[in-house]
Design a protein around this motif. Structure first.
Motif, mmCIF file in Angstrom:
data_model
loop_
_atom_site.group_PDB
_atom_site.id
_atom_site.type_symbol
_atom_site.label_atom_id
_atom_site.label_comp_id
_atom_site.label_asym_id
_atom_site.label_seq_id
_atom_site.Cartn_x
_atom_site.Cartn_y
_atom_site.Cartn_z
ATOM 1 N N UNK A 231 0.845 -1.175 0.000
ATOM 2 C CA UNK A 231 0.000 0.000 0.000
ATOM 3 C C UNK A 231 0.887 1.233 0.000
ATOM 4 N N UNK A 232 0.326 2.438 -0.186
ATOM 5 C CA UNK A 232 1.150 3.647 -0.282
ATOM 6 C C UNK A 232 1.930 3.918 1.007
ATOM 7 N N UNK A 233 3.229 4.145 0.866
ATOM 8 C CA UNK A 233 4.106 4.499 1.977
ATOM 9 C C UNK A 233 4.588 5.930 1.807
ATOM 10 N N UNK A 234 4.879 6.584 2.933
ATOM 11 C CA UNK A 234 5.427 7.947 2.892
ATOM 12 C C UNK A 234 6.684 7.982 3.758
ATOM 13 N N UNK A 258 6.060 -5.570 -2.718
ATOM 14 C CA UNK A 258 5.904 -4.620 -3.810
ATOM 15 C C UNK A 258 5.346 -3.334 -3.222
ATOM 16 N N UNK A 259 6.132 -2.264 -3.293
ATOM 17 C CA UNK A 259 5.773 -1.028 -2.614
ATOM 18 C C UNK A 259 5.307 0.035 -3.601
ATOM 19 N N UNK A 260 4.546 0.962 -3.078
ATOM 20 C CA UNK A 260 4.249 2.219 -3.763
ATOM 21 C C UNK A 260 4.476 3.334 -2.755
ATOM 22 N N UNK A 261 4.755 4.540 -3.250
ATOM 23 C CA UNK A 261 4.995 5.664 -2.353
ATOM 24 C C UNK A 261 4.147 6.852 -2.789
ATOM 25 N N UNK A 262 3.778 7.662 -1.824
ATOM 26 C CA UNK A 262 3.072 8.904 -2.139
ATOM 27 C C UNK A 262 4.088 9.927 -2.608
ATOM 28 N N UNK A 270 11.094 9.681 -7.022
ATOM 29 C CA UNK A 270 12.450 9.117 -6.992
ATOM 30 C C UNK A 270 13.121 9.381 -5.647
ATOM 31 N N UNK A 271 12.916 10.581 -5.091
ATOM 32 C CA UNK A 271 13.471 10.892 -3.768
ATOM 33 C C UNK A 271 12.873 9.980 -2.704
ATOM 34 N N UNK A 272 11.583 9.741 -2.808
ATOM 35 C CA UNK A 272 10.916 8.862 -1.848
ATOM 36 C C UNK A 272 11.466 7.434 -1.932
ATOM 37 N N UNK A 273 11.749 6.968 -3.137
ATOM 38 C CA UNK A 273 12.334 5.635 -3.289
ATOM 39 C C UNK A 273 13.701 5.556 -2.611
ATOM 40 N N UNK A 274 14.501 6.584 -2.765
ATOM 41 C CA UNK A 274 15.818 6.600 -2.132
ATOM 42 C C UNK A 274 15.693 6.586 -0.614
ATOM 43 N N UNK A 275 14.761 7.384 -0.090
ATOM 44 C CA UNK A 275 14.547 7.417 1.351
ATOM 45 C C UNK A 275 14.064 6.070 1.858
ATOM 46 N N UNK A 276 13.141 5.465 1.114
ATOM 47 C CA UNK A 276 12.618 4.156 1.509
ATOM 48 C C UNK A 276 13.724 3.104 1.499
#
Length: 288
Positions: A231-234, A258-262, A270-276
């Motif tokens: 589900x959406x992650x932040x 399998x992730x998704x991000x807000x 892309x920044x959110x993926x790096x943080x995750x």
């Protein structure tokens, strides 16, 4: 536990996708795929629907990029990340059609295909395509057996209840000796099908408790994948929430998520993926 990406833009579920995705294009998708590839994400996904009834689009969404074309493009933009259909509806295709189309994808990607498959549930779409609906489960089982016999073979042979073929050349075919087959669904029957005929289960629309209850009823074979959705992650605004969700999915039995991000934009995604990725590494480190 490996982390993959539910590719944004290519599937837009009402109430779940970010506003920026509405006007995004292939360049944005490629940038995100390349970022995920460089960060070491395990896989990215693309779903399949040919046509959604207008009356159902408000619940199911109306945007579904074709997985064969989309993943073929992304194969050329990336080097390592695996390319997963999530999912192809078995009843819409002859097994050799899938063997040719996705075998070709395996070739051009250097052996990075994961073939996610499902039985399907949208009766109107089956009718539109002239595909039998009432016995779709049995047909899907036979199609899975046929795919296992065909995907990596130049001259496949199979005899089943619904599909039979021999003496036909399929070239190119998959370069992997055994293409991973992940079975989608949200029922115990889908999990049983995955254990018996596939290499992994990728359920959707189930609570953590429901997932745990279903997984407790089986003893999966060695190497079996349990691929769960976050589900959406932040991770930027709620890092502890992201860590907690990953931890929860690992504890219920996930071998991959399998992730998704807000996000506010492609760049922010892309920044959110790096943080995750950093958070996930920290979480793994805390368990060692």
């Amino acid at each position: 536990m490996r982390i993959g990406l539910s590719t944004p833009v290519v599937f837009q579920l009402p109430g779940a996708y970010s506003e920026w995705e509405r006007d995004a294009g292939i360049e944005d998708i490629a940038e995100i795929a390349q970022t995920a590839d460089e960060l070491g994400f395990d896989h990215l996904t693309c779903a399949e629907h040919v046509a959604i009834p207008a009356a159902a689009a408000s619940q199911r969404g109306g945007v579904y990029w074709d997985p064969g074309v989309t993943l073929g493009y992304l194969a050329a933009c990336t080097r390592r990340i695996r390319l997963a259909t999530s999912v192809v509806v078995l009843g819409y295709h002859h097994p050799l059609t899938l063997a040719k189309r996705y075998g070709t994808l395996d070739v051009i990607s250097g052996g990075r295909l994961v073939l996610g498959v499902g039985v399907g549930s949208l009766a109107e779409e089956f009718a539109l395509l002239g595909a039998p609906f009432t016995d779709r489960g049995a047909r899907a089982d036979d199609a899975l057996r046929a795919l296992r016999a065909a995907l990596s073979e130049r001259e496949p042979a199979y005899t089943g209840d619904y599909y039979t073929f021999q003496g036909m050349v399929v070239e190119p075919h998959a370069t992997q000796k055994k293409v991973p087959l992940w079975v989608g669904g949200r029922t115990f029957r889908s999990l049983r099908r995955a254990c018996d005929l596939g290499d992994g289960w990728m359920p959707f629309g189930l609570s953590t408790k429901e997932l745990g209850d279903l997984l407790a009823r089986v003893e999966p074979p060695e190497g079996f994948e349990v691929v769960l959705s976050s589900g959406p992650l932040d991770p930027e605004t709620d890092p502890e929430g992201a860590r907690s969700r990953l931890r929860e999915l690992r504890e219920v039995g996930a071998t991959a998520v399998t992730v998704s991000v807000v996000a506010r934009s492609c760049a922010h995604y892309c920044d959110q993926l790096a943080t995750l990725r950093t958070l996930a590494a920290q979480e793994e480190g805390s368990r060692e």
